[in-house]
Design a protein around this motif. Structure first.
Motif, short mmCIF file in Angstrom:
data_model
loop_
_atom_site.label_atom_id
_atom_site.label_comp_id
_atom_site.label_asym_id
_atom_site.label_seq_id
_atom_site.Cartn_x
_atom_site.Cartn_y
_atom_site.Cartn_z
N ALA A 59 -2.69 -4.51 -6.54
CA ALA A 59 -1.23 -4.65 -6.61
C ALA A 59 -0.52 -4.36 -5.29
O ALA A 59 0.38 -5.12 -4.91
CB ALA A 59 -0.68 -3.77 -7.73
N PRO A 60 -0.87 -3.33 -4.54
CA PRO A 60 -0.15 -3.08 -3.28
C PRO A 60 -0.33 -4.17 -2.23
O PRO A 60 0.48 -4.28 -1.30
CB PRO A 60 -0.75 -1.76 -2.78
CG PRO A 60 -1.25 -1.09 -4.00
CD PRO A 60 -1.73 -2.20 -4.89
N SER A 61 -1.33 -5.01 -2.37
CA SER A 61 -1.53 -6.08 -1.39
C SER A 61 -0.37 -7.08 -1.41
O SER A 61 -0.13 -7.77 -0.42
CB SER A 61 -2.85 -6.80 -1.63
OG SER A 61 -2.77 -7.57 -2.81
N TYR A 62 0.36 -7.15 -2.53
CA TYR A 62 1.51 -8.05 -2.60
C TYR A 62 2.59 -7.65 -1.61
O TYR A 62 3.40 -8.48 -1.20
CB TYR A 62 2.09 -8.08 -4.01
CG TYR A 62 1.26 -8.91 -4.96
CD1 TYR A 62 1.27 -10.28 -4.91
CD2 TYR A 62 0.46 -8.29 -5.91
CE1 TYR A 62 0.51 -11.04 -5.77
CE2 TYR A 62 -0.30 -9.04 -6.78
CZ TYR A 62 -0.27 -10.41 -6.71
OH TYR A 62 -1.03 -11.15 -7.56
N LEU A 63 2.63 -6.39 -1.23
CA LEU A 63 3.64 -5.94 -0.27
C LEU A 63 3.41 -6.53 1.12
O LEU A 63 4.34 -6.64 1.92
CB LEU A 63 3.66 -4.41 -0.18
CG LEU A 63 4.09 -3.68 -1.45
CD1 LEU A 63 3.94 -2.19 -1.26
CD2 LEU A 63 5.50 -4.06 -1.82
N MET A 118 10.49 -10.14 -3.97
CA MET A 118 9.61 -10.74 -4.95
C MET A 118 8.28 -9.98 -5.02
O MET A 118 7.73 -9.79 -6.10
CB MET A 118 9.40 -12.21 -4.59
CG MET A 118 8.91 -13.03 -5.70
SD MET A 118 10.18 -13.12 -6.94
CE MET A 118 9.45 -14.25 -8.01
N SER A 119 7.79 -9.57 -3.86
CA SER A 119 6.53 -8.82 -3.82
C SER A 119 6.65 -7.49 -4.53
O SER A 119 5.75 -7.08 -5.27
CB SER A 119 6.10 -8.59 -2.37
OG SER A 119 5.91 -9.79 -1.71
N ILE A 120 7.76 -6.81 -4.32
CA ILE A 120 7.97 -5.51 -4.97
C ILE A 120 8.09 -5.69 -6.48
O ILE A 120 7.51 -4.91 -7.24
CB ILE A 120 9.22 -4.82 -4.39
CG1 ILE A 120 8.96 -4.43 -2.93
CG2 ILE A 120 9.59 -3.59 -5.20
CD1 ILE A 120 10.17 -3.93 -2.21
N ILE A 121 8.79 -6.72 -6.90
CA ILE A 121 8.94 -6.99 -8.33
C ILE A 121 7.58 -7.28 -8.96
O ILE A 121 7.26 -6.78 -10.05
CB ILE A 121 9.92 -8.15 -8.58
CG1 ILE A 121 11.33 -7.71 -8.18
CG2 ILE A 121 9.89 -8.62 -10.02
CD1 ILE A 121 12.34 -8.83 -8.15
N THR A 122 6.76 -8.07 -8.29
CA THR A 122 5.43 -8.38 -8.80
C THR A 122 4.58 -7.12 -8.93
O THR A 122 3.89 -6.92 -9.93
CB THR A 122 4.73 -9.40 -7.89
OG1 THR A 122 5.54 -10.56 -7.79
CG2 THR A 122 3.36 -9.77 -8.43
N MET A 123 4.64 -6.26 -7.92
CA MET A 123 3.87 -5.03 -7.96
C MET A 123 4.35 -4.12 -9.09
O MET A 123 3.54 -3.54 -9.81
CB MET A 123 3.97 -4.30 -6.63
CG MET A 123 2.98 -3.17 -6.50
SD MET A 123 3.04 -2.38 -4.91
CE MET A 123 4.46 -1.33 -5.12
N ILE A 124 5.65 -4.03 -9.28
CA ILE A 124 6.19 -3.21 -10.36
C ILE A 124 5.77 -3.76 -11.72
O ILE A 124 5.40 -3.00 -12.63
CB ILE A 124 7.73 -3.11 -10.25
CG1 ILE A 124 8.09 -2.27 -9.03
CG2 ILE A 124 8.33 -2.53 -11.51
CD1 ILE A 124 9.56 -2.28 -8.68
N ILE A 125 5.80 -5.08 -11.88
CA ILE A 125 5.37 -5.69 -13.14
C ILE A 125 3.91 -5.35 -13.43
O ILE A 125 3.55 -5.05 -14.57
CB ILE A 125 5.59 -7.23 -13.10
CG1 ILE A 125 7.08 -7.53 -13.18
CG2 ILE A 125 4.83 -7.92 -14.23
CD1 ILE A 125 7.43 -8.99 -12.96
#
Length: 76
Positions: free
Chosen positions: A40-44, A1-8
């Motif tokens: 954005a990378p903080s979501y990882l 989910m984190s990767i998807i959010t960052m990609i979005i």
């Protein structure tokens, strides 16, 4: 989910910024784009911190869990 959010965020950066700003605010738009790209990378890492905090809570180490969540929330 984190990767998807960052990609979005990376793919729809312009759309996300313009959704919350006026087209005449060029300076605000540029600052918001830079901020989103930095944030954005903080979501990882967020999922890991929440998992560790939940694990510590389950082990009844509530103080450690609270400290981890407070440090994480203030560092963003």
């Amino acid at each position: 989910m984190s990767i998807i959010t960052m990609i979005i965020i990376f793919v729809f950066l312009d759309f996300l910024v313009r959704m919350f700003s006026f087209e005449s605010d060029i300076d605000v738009i540029n600052m918001a784009k830079k901020a989103l790209l930095l944030y954005a990378p903080s979501y990882l890492f967020t999922w890991f911190i929440m998992t560790v905090s939940g694990f510590l809570t389950r082990l009844e180490k509530v103080t450690s869990s609270i400290v981890i969540m407070l440090v994480e929330s203030t560092s963003l």
